[in-house]
Write a protein that holds these residues in place. Structure first.
Motif, PDB file in Angstrom:
ATOM      1  N   ARG A  19     -23.180  20.515  -4.020  1.00 13.63           N
ATOM      2  CA  ARG A  19     -23.555  21.191  -2.771  1.00 13.63           C
ATOM      3  C   ARG A  19     -22.370  21.910  -2.129  1.00 13.63           C
ATOM      4  O   ARG A  19     -22.488  23.053  -1.713  1.00 13.63           O
ATOM      5  N   ALA A  20     -21.222  21.281  -2.045  1.00 10.82           N
ATOM      6  CA  ALA A  20     -20.046  21.899  -1.414  1.00 10.82           C
ATOM      7  C   ALA A  20     -19.571  23.110  -2.213  1.00 10.82           C
ATOM      8  O   ALA A  20     -19.222  24.143  -1.639  1.00 10.82           O
ATOM      9  N   GLU A  21     -19.587  23.002  -3.534  1.00 11.51           N
ATOM     10  CA  GLU A  21     -19.188  24.130  -4.373  1.00 11.51           C
ATOM     11  C   GLU A  21     -20.176  25.279  -4.234  1.00 11.51           C
ATOM     12  O   GLU A  21     -19.781  26.439  -4.162  1.00 11.51           O
ATOM     13  N   PHE A  22     -21.440  24.946  -4.206  1.00 11.69           N
ATOM     14  CA  PHE A  22     -22.472  25.964  -4.051  1.00 11.69           C
ATOM     15  C   PHE A  22     -22.337  26.673  -2.707  1.00 11.69           C
ATOM     16  O   PHE A  22     -22.446  27.893  -2.632  1.00 11.69           O
TER      17      PHE A  22
END
Length: 72
Positions: free
Chosen positions: A5-8
């Motif tokens: 989620r954070a990378e996305f």
């Protein structure tokens, strides 16, 4: 490849900012007055015209390939 989620979120933010800047520089209507993005827009218009226009050599090739009936 699986994105967490954070990378996305970081990926979408960076692409969103890039797309917004690209749109602002080349497409957004700032009005008829001269503004800071006129130079990049003139450059892009020149490159687009160069790409879409036939060179003299290409024009002669097309002219040589036409039969007299097609040239009328």
């Amino acid at each position: 490849m699986v994105l967490h989620r954070a990378e996305f979120d970081a990926y979408m933010r960076s692409n969103g900012v890039t797309a917004t800047v690209f749109y602002a520089v080349f497409f957004y209507d700032f009005g008829d007055h001269e503004h800071v993005f006129q130079a990049p827009r003139r450059w892009a218009a020149k490159k687009k015209a160069e790409f879409l226009t036939l060179s003299p050599e290409e024009k002669t090739i097309i002219g040589e390939e036409l039969t007299p009936e097609q040239a009328k």
